[in-house]
Design a protein around this motif. Structure first.
Motif, PDB file in Angstrom:
ATOM      1  N   ARG A   6     -11.304 116.520  74.516  1.00 46.87           N
ATOM      2  CA  ARG A   6     -11.150 117.334  75.722  1.00 46.87           C
ATOM      3  C   ARG A   6     -12.283 117.022  76.709  1.00 46.87           C
ATOM      4  NH1 ARG A   6      -8.573 121.411  73.168  1.00 46.87           N
ATOM      5  NH2 ARG A   6     -10.501 122.139  72.222  1.00 46.87           N
ATOM      6  N   ASN A   7     -13.469 116.892  76.196  1.00 42.31           N
ATOM      7  CA  ASN A   7     -14.614 116.578  77.052  1.00 42.31           C
ATOM      8  C   ASN A   7     -14.463 115.185  77.669  1.00 42.31           C
ATOM      9  OD1 ASN A   7     -17.297 117.139  78.140  1.00 42.31           O
ATOM     10  ND2 ASN A   7     -18.016 115.568  76.718  1.00 42.31           N
ATOM     11  N   ASN A  50     -12.044 115.038  80.385  1.00 38.86           N
ATOM     12  CA  ASN A  50     -12.362 115.955  81.482  1.00 38.86           C
ATOM     13  C   ASN A  50     -11.305 117.056  81.593  1.00 38.86           C
ATOM     14  OD1 ASN A  50     -13.906 116.935  83.565  1.00 38.86           O
ATOM     15  ND2 ASN A  50     -13.203 115.444  85.068  1.00 38.86           N
ATOM     16  N   THR A  85     -21.261 112.332  72.047  1.00 41.47           N
ATOM     17  CA  THR A  85     -20.038 113.008  72.499  1.00 41.47           C
ATOM     18  C   THR A  85     -19.035 111.968  72.977  1.00 41.47           C
ATOM     19  OG1 THR A  85     -21.070 113.180  74.675  1.00 41.47           O
ATOM     20  CG2 THR A  85     -21.219 115.115  73.245  1.00 41.47           C
ATOM     21  N   LEU A  86     -19.188 110.745  72.507  1.00 40.63           N
ATOM     22  CA  LEU A  86     -18.374 109.647  73.033  1.00 40.63           C
ATOM     23  C   LEU A  86     -17.117 109.444  72.189  1.00 40.63           C
ATOM     24  CD1 LEU A  86     -21.289 107.186  73.846  1.00 40.63           C
ATOM     25  CD2 LEU A  86     -20.279 108.974  75.275  1.00 40.63           C
ATOM     26  N   SER A 130      -7.961 108.093  83.505  1.00 39.57           N
ATOM     27  CA  SER A 130      -9.315 107.610  83.820  1.00 39.57           C
ATOM     28  C   SER A 130      -9.681 107.841  85.276  1.00 39.57           C
ATOM     29  CB  SER A 130      -9.462 106.133  83.464  1.00 39.57           C
ATOM     30  OG  SER A 130      -8.811 105.338  84.442  1.00 39.57           O
ATOM     31  N   ASN A 131      -8.681 108.050  86.117  1.00 35.94           N
ATOM     32  CA  ASN A 131      -8.989 108.334  87.528  1.00 35.94           C
ATOM     33  C   ASN A 131      -9.870 109.556  87.687  1.00 35.94           C
ATOM     34  OD1 ASN A 131      -7.560 106.215  88.558  1.00 35.94           O
ATOM     35  ND2 ASN A 131      -5.644 107.368  88.704  1.00 35.94           N
ATOM     36  N   ASN A 132      -9.753 110.450  86.725  1.00 34.41           N
ATOM     37  CA  ASN A 132     -10.556 111.669  86.794  1.00 34.41           C
ATOM     38  C   ASN A 132     -11.424 111.853  85.553  1.00 34.41           C
ATOM     39  OD1 ASN A 132     -11.530 114.132  87.682  1.00 34.41           O
ATOM     40  ND2 ASN A 132      -9.807 115.282  86.820  1.00 34.41           N
ATOM     41  N   ALA A 133     -11.761 110.738  84.900  1.00 31.87           N
ATOM     42  CA  ALA A 133     -12.532 110.864  83.662  1.00 31.87           C
ATOM     43  C   ALA A 133     -13.331 109.587  83.416  1.00 31.87           C
ATOM     44  CB  ALA A 133     -11.599 111.144  82.484  1.00 31.87           C
ATOM     45  N   PRO A 134     -14.553 109.557  83.924  1.00 26.60           N
ATOM     46  CA  PRO A 134     -15.382 108.354  83.756  1.00 26.60           C
ATOM     47  C   PRO A 134     -15.538 107.920  82.307  1.00 26.60           C
ATOM     48  CG  PRO A 134     -16.410 109.856  85.320  1.00 26.60           C
ATOM     49  CD  PRO A 134     -15.230 110.584  84.755  1.00 26.60           C
ATOM     50  N   LEU A 135     -15.529 108.867  81.384  1.00 28.52           N
ATOM     51  CA  LEU A 135     -15.754 108.491  79.981  1.00 28.52           C
ATOM     52  C   LEU A 135     -14.567 107.736  79.388  1.00 28.52           C
ATOM     53  CD1 LEU A 135     -17.650 111.629  78.581  1.00 28.52           C
ATOM     54  CD2 LEU A 135     -18.559 109.345  78.994  1.00 28.52           C
ATOM     55  N   GLN A 141     -13.132 105.241  81.146  1.00 27.57           N
ATOM     56  CA  GLN A 141     -13.247 103.861  81.662  1.00 27.57           C
ATOM     57  C   GLN A 141     -13.607 102.833  80.586  1.00 27.57           C
ATOM     58  OE1 GLN A 141     -12.312 102.889  84.566  1.00 27.57           O
ATOM     59  NE2 GLN A 141     -12.157 104.837  85.672  1.00 27.57           N
ATOM     60  N   LEU A 183     -10.631 101.380  78.567  1.00 26.88           N
ATOM     61  CA  LEU A 183      -9.500 100.685  79.177  1.00 26.88           C
ATOM     62  C   LEU A 183      -9.384  99.218  78.753  1.00 26.88           C
ATOM     63  CD1 LEU A 183      -9.441 102.254  82.774  1.00 26.88           C
ATOM     64  CD2 LEU A 183      -8.114 102.896  80.753  1.00 26.88           C
ATOM     65  N   GLY A 215     -24.303 115.300  77.411  1.00 31.50           N
ATOM     66  CA  GLY A 215     -23.108 115.372  76.577  1.00 31.50           C
ATOM     67  C   GLY A 215     -21.826 115.258  77.389  1.00 31.50           C
ATOM     68  N   ASN A 248     -16.961 114.716  89.544  1.00 34.02           N
ATOM     69  CA  ASN A 248     -16.850 113.314  89.153  1.00 34.02           C
ATOM     70  C   ASN A 248     -15.731 112.636  89.924  1.00 34.02           C
ATOM     71  OD1 ASN A 248     -15.054 114.916  87.045  1.00 34.02           O
ATOM     72  ND2 ASN A 248     -14.210 112.851  87.253  1.00 34.02           N
ATOM     73  N   ASN A 249     -15.850 111.332  90.058  1.00 36.87           N
ATOM     74  CA  ASN A 249     -14.683 110.553  90.475  1.00 36.87           C
ATOM     75  C   ASN A 249     -14.266 109.729  89.260  1.00 36.87           C
ATOM     76  OD1 ASN A 249     -16.513 108.427  90.375  1.00 36.87           O
ATOM     77  ND2 ASN A 249     -17.025 108.655  92.541  1.00 36.87           N
ATOM     78  N   ASN A 250     -13.742 108.537  89.469  1.00 37.44           N
ATOM     79  CA  ASN A 250     -13.257 107.806  88.299  1.00 37.44           C
ATOM     80  C   ASN A 250     -14.355 107.165  87.474  1.00 37.44           C
ATOM     81  OD1 ASN A 250     -13.817 105.896  90.318  1.00 37.44           O
ATOM     82  ND2 ASN A 250     -12.522 104.404  89.269  1.00 37.44           N
ATOM     83  N   ASN A 251     -15.520 106.963  88.078  1.00 37.52           N
ATOM     84  CA  ASN A 251     -16.542 106.273  87.290  1.00 37.52           C
ATOM     85  C   ASN A 251     -17.962 106.807  87.436  1.00 37.52           C
ATOM     86  OD1 ASN A 251     -17.218 105.385  89.774  1.00 37.52           O
ATOM     87  ND2 ASN A 251     -16.636 103.238  89.437  1.00 37.52           N
ATOM     88  N   TYR A 275     -20.620 110.573  88.031  1.00 41.03           N
ATOM     89  CA  TYR A 275     -20.806 112.026  88.100  1.00 41.03           C
ATOM     90  C   TYR A 275     -21.797 112.329  89.210  1.00 41.03           C
ATOM     91  CZ  TYR A 275     -18.515 112.188  83.567  1.00 41.03           C
ATOM     92  OH  TYR A 275     -17.607 112.071  82.538  1.00 41.03           O
ATOM     93  N   PHE A 312     -13.066 125.787  79.763  1.00 38.13           N
ATOM     94  CA  PHE A 312     -13.238 124.461  79.146  1.00 38.13           C
ATOM     95  C   PHE A 312     -14.723 124.173  78.919  1.00 38.13           C
ATOM     96  CE2 PHE A 312     -14.083 120.085  81.059  1.00 38.13           C
ATOM     97  CZ  PHE A 312     -14.117 119.424  79.847  1.00 38.13           C
TER      98      PHE A 312
END
Lengths: 690, 690
Positions: free
Chosen positions: A530-531, A534, A570-571, A623-628, A630, A633, B70, B142-145, B147, B512
């Motif tokens: 979930r983290n 995002n 947390t990865l 991934s557009n809204n979740a850097p982690l 990226q 991919l 985290g 955040n955006n895609n890559n 924070y 969340f």
């Protein structure tokens, strides 16, 4: 009509004879005889205890009742189970002859009979009875509207007397509740030794009233109070578990030496100024709590009387917290660098005729034996303590293997042949994140060496080791469970219990049931994903996590300095686990398909491939809204590319250039992305080469 | 090409000006000005602290850094933040003028500026700085890559000085870690009073060294050691939170009287034998720890000097554990039955000119004031303690409302007009499992009464009350969170902050993020559903849980005797929560569709209906192997039947007999199944009647 069919079907199930293969019991009992019929649970189910047991069985039986109630929702009338023999007519009758002692070689056997409307547990000690209750919980069956036990006669006892789990709480501190829930997990699979690795380079974790500097300077505020330690020891005792504390010396000494640098071995490199000022004798090397992972040089000075004085005082304060008979003093991975470069220590070696650092370490360790003896404790240490002058009372903890350049379990054989008792951990290093099979196939009793009965008897058992460089309280459980249940079976069940398919099938249920103890190995993954996503709906991420595994051995955190002890774990690699579920499913699908290329078998395989193609699209979207996401991919893209081509080959029967296919396949065999590897690679390879 | 578009889109997002509506900050700050530009986080982000703060800010800032790490996986270089001003160039600079005190009316304000490449937090006390760090965490974008934080100037302070959460640990004991994680949750939404309801009919939870009988006989082994209490108080203090303990007397006395029956009010009913044997004077009523829920008669005897002697001794032992200024003595729900039937007590009343039981209780309560005063504590009690002779130093805890047959918050107005300070809990009873809107719209400052400024100042704030008859450590968090965040906002933010849509939108993110503190309100549900489904893939069960809510007020556990305190709270109703997510989505879909019957709007509605039809089929399937699903089938069937007919009406434009439709609708308005109700009923009704 629909309902009618269901009910008919259900009652058919209920009355069908249960087969052994249906039972998800682990460790598998020594003797199990199924008989016809079942025992159906109702609200009025009650427990009664007779005999002369330790009071732990009353807590244990009450917890048993609550867990059974939580699963079934039956609202049992009985609240607390006491020692007043108040329900002589109870359906479950437990009788224990005497109070169990929390020590090795104690009688842990039990006889569990479920016949008609009666369940009886007979055991010499309450420890056996507690094991029986865990077995009973595992025997629970259900149809569509009721819960029942199969009629069965089980007589059971452990193969080895030492069935341990080591938890390292120095590299990452584990709060009291985390320790306790894992002790519950141990009890659920009949383990009986909790080895608590309390001190290492990264922190001293024991409150010291007479030496407060240890927690003030070397714990970052993360330590157990003495009362907390006592409460954990009591908690373990209530579950039939012995606690073996470890203070790792003389190496792994950064934390101790942060507080007491004066007993360190390192010589201060003087510059001309200090020497000119005549300050040489006052100079002491400084140390600091280690933040990286690895083997470090800070080592206690074996030539300094103060070292022994302090250790003696430490033991005087720590030993009384642990009523058990064993104390682990570590002794591993001392490379002796600081000894070699210290003239005073070299002189000491000569004076005492110690030929090398091993002999010097033996000298050191031998000084600890009487300090522990005073508290009625026997010394245990990692295999490095075993040198020719080491006392035969010491227990040798065998840990090295192929990774360390020696044959697996070599020290175990050396130990028993040398007259030492020993415990095996090589092969049970669960922090290496290998698949369960790798541990399950390791037997403490060596198969390629002939041992006398006396020698065999010195093999006490084994211990899973949970080193914590790469785990936090959030991920610890998923690194211990469910794989440790398989190790527990290896240590309890008969040697002949080795069917990996049966193990995997049972482990699925056992893992699910461990959750009722508060273990977070399943739900923590959901929170981590979930983290990473995002807080977006993340089926694609889940799908990827079910075919990825963290990279193995110590290949993550290269050199031990990429991550610090406070780095975020947390990865994605932290969310993934060994034995990735979909990978196991895919392995089977590919085997079936290659055996028989039926339409049905083909569909199962191609469904996986299609799923991964869609997953890749969805992950890009997420991934557009979740850097982690990226960093994941590239891996997903590689799997996508191969899956697309394999679909062409399999579904469309197109000719695909094998070199392109192989090229794409090899790209999937990467460990370069996000600290994970694709667990489906081997089966993909089979498909490519088919 | 696909990638290119994504990247362009992403950079567009990054550079777009952030709007206030995008920010998920809660409680909403008093003043917030967004300016252009952003602050991008990198691995080298560091924090520095100057001024003269309490050391709690160093822990707080370190925890802040770890949480941020985290979330972002950036692997910040900085490990621990200390008081040595070691990073004067750090991007985040915190300055506190002085050490904050954990007491009412303390300065909790802060000024947070994010401008260019610099973040500054200025606060009078570290308490304000801690609040600023929570705001900063909530500002994360955040955006895609990457924070980043928006450039912003926030000046903030609380509207009320008492922003509390009460936790009842008597009905169901809550272990230390459960308490601590909820204290973390409180701090995250800037609450500052933890009211700890430690004693009630169902158990005494405080270790008593001088009166061990209380835990031996009245805790079932579930209590906090004094060291644990101190550690929780310290934990709260580190987070700027005052702990107010409660020992509930003279009613709710079953636990106390189990240990000390001699101070109970009940008269023993003598049979002729006992009287004949002349044993009358030695006879004492016996009591036992209560297992049911409700209001019970065991009450302390206010006419017995021993009562006061013992209470004095209890306070002498308990008060020093709590450095805060307030002690809650309960005082609620004493119905006086045992007083009325006790001749000795009646005589006592006459002798002291006490007209009724209220005056008698006031007499009792007044005796406690000096006992607490001795320890520098002020007395607080539930509103029943407010009678005409009560000391004006007492704080009145207003809790009654329409449910209890009085206008909501009546006692609050009575209290301030009578010269008492007061705290509001009526309207904040989160254990009633009402939707968040019901609490959010309650303001401690009454709108229909004119109060002087002095009277207004006596309204200290409010407190969410988590009574624990129907919660366990597994479900507690989901009953507190996220709804309590909305109450926190009511107590902190300006009165004008009342937009329910904004609240719901922000609450989703806040909920969340609360998970990173270890709160289990999300993941515990998943585990409960796993148990109910017997470890089957359970999308259908999840779907049902997202439109069902536990039945409200105290309609569950009718009479308080259906469940006992040890009953399994692992059922579907326990997994469900208020504000069922899909129900909220469906509400919106129906509103949109009824406003505009476009194809798009229609599809959204019919997709829900179709989903529930499929859900019903899947649930029946799941139930074949999951008895705990059986009780849900009738409800699912009712929804299925109505959904089928509504689909005919909406999709096929068929004429459906309104009476049949209404009949099916009303069947969906049931509370008869599995302790839950369909949260989609109201919107279904709109569809039926459209």
């Amino acid at each position: 009509m629909k309902y009618l069919i269901i009910f008919l079907f259900a009652s058919f199930i209920a009355s069908a004879q249960i087969k052994k293969e249906q039972l998800d019991v682990m460790p598998w009992p020594q003797n199990l005889i199924l008989t016809e019929g079942t025992f159906t649970l109702t609200k009025s189910f009650k427990v009664n205890i007779t005999g002369a047991p330790n009071s732990r069985i009353f807590n244990g039986a009450t917890n048993f009742l609550r867990r059974l109630d939580g699963r079934t929702g039956l609202f049992f009338d009985q609240g607390f189970i006491t020692n007043t023999n108040e329900v002589p007519t109870a359906q479950l009758q437990i009788n224990c002859v005497r109070s169990g002692k929390i020590e090795l070689y104690e009688d842990e056997s039990y006889l569990l009979k479920i016949v008609g409307n009666k369940i009886t547990i007979n055991a010499t000690t309450d420890l056996g009875a507690l094991h029986a209750l865990e077995t009973l919980l595992q025997l629970l069956q259900n149809n569509n509207n009721s819960y029942y036990f199969p009629n069965v006669i089980i007589s059971d006892f452990p193969r080895f007397t030492w069935r341990g789990l080591m938890m390292d709480v120095s590299r990452h501190f584990m709060p009291v509740d985390v320790v306790k829930r894992n002790i519950d997990g141990m009890a659920a699979v009949k383990m009986n030794v909790f080895h608590w690795h309390l001190v290492d380079d990264q922190g001293w974790r024991i409150e010291m009233k007479k030496h407060p500097k240890l927690i003030q300077m070397a714990s970052d505020g993360n330590y157990y109070t003495q009362e907390e330690i006592k409460s954990i020891v009591k908690y373990a005792d209530d579950r039939g578990i012995l606690v073996v504390p470890e203070i790792d010396v003389p190496g792994h000494g950064s934390a101790i030496l942060t507080a007491y640098p004066e007993i360190g071995s390192k010589v201060v490199t003087m510059n001309s100024n200090t020497i000119e000022n005549g300050k040489q004798s006052a100079q002491i090397e400084t140390y600091s709590v280690e933040r990286n992972a690895g083997i470090f040089s800070p080592t206690l000075d074996p030539s300094n009387p103060k070292t022994y004085q302090l250790l003696n005082e430490f033991f005087d304060e720590v030993c009384p917290l642990f009523p058990g008979k064993y104390f682990h003093i570590g002794g591993d991975e001392n490379e002796g660098k600081d000894w070699d470069s210290n003239p005073k220590i070299q002189e000491f070696k000569k004076k005492h005729n110690l030929a090398n650092n091993h002999e010097l370490q033996t000298y050191f360790t031998m000084q600890l034996i009487p300090m522990l003896k005073k508290h009625n404790k026997e010394l245990m240490g990692w295999e490095e303590i075993m040198t020719k002058n080491m006392s035969k009372d010491a227990i040798i903890h065998s840990w090295k293997g192929v990774n360390e350049g020696v044959p697996a379990g070599k020290s175990l054989v050396d130990a028993v042949k040398g007259g030492y008792k020993t415990v095996l951990s090589n092969g049970y290093y669960i922090d290496l994140v290998f698949g369960v099979e790798d541990h399950y196939t390791v037997d403490p009793m060596p198969s390629n060496v002939t041992l006398t009965d006396e020698e065999k008897a010195r093999i006490l058992g084994g211990e899973a080791t949970m080193w914590s460089e790469l785990v936090t309280p959030s991920t610890l459980d998923s690194r211990i469970w469910p794989r440790t249940a398989a190790i527990a079976e290896r240590l309890w069940s008969d040697k002949s219990v080795t069917d990996i398919n049966s193990l995997r099938k049972r482990l699925k249920t056992i893992s699910f049931r461990l959750e009722e103890l508060g273990l977070t190995h399943i739900k923590s993954k959901e929170a981590l994903l979930r983290n990473i996503s995002n807080n977006q709906k993340n089926v694609a991420l889940e799908d990827l996590s079910n075919i990825c595994e963290p990279i193995k051995k110590y290949s993550r955190n290269k050199g031990g300095t990429e991550y610090q002890m406070y780095s975020p774990l947390t990865l994605f690699a932290d969310a993934c686990t060994p034995d990735a579920t979909d990978a196991l499913g895919f392995d089977l699908a590919v085997i079936n398909y290659l055996n028989n290329k039926s339409v049905e078998n083909q569909i199962v395989v191609t469904n996986y491939l299609s799923k991964w193609i869609k997953m890749n699209v969805d992950l890009i979207q997420l991934s557009n809204n979740a850097p982690l996401i990226q960093p994941l991919l590239p891996l997903s893209k590689k799997l996508n590319d191969l899956s697309e081509l394999l679909l062409l080959k399999i579904d469309k029967k197109q000719n695909v250039d094998p070199s392109i296919l192989n090229d794409l396949l090899e790209k999937c065999n990467t460990k370069e992305h996000a600290d994970v590897e694709l667990a489906v690679y081997n089966s993909l390879k089979k498909l490519v080469q088919a």
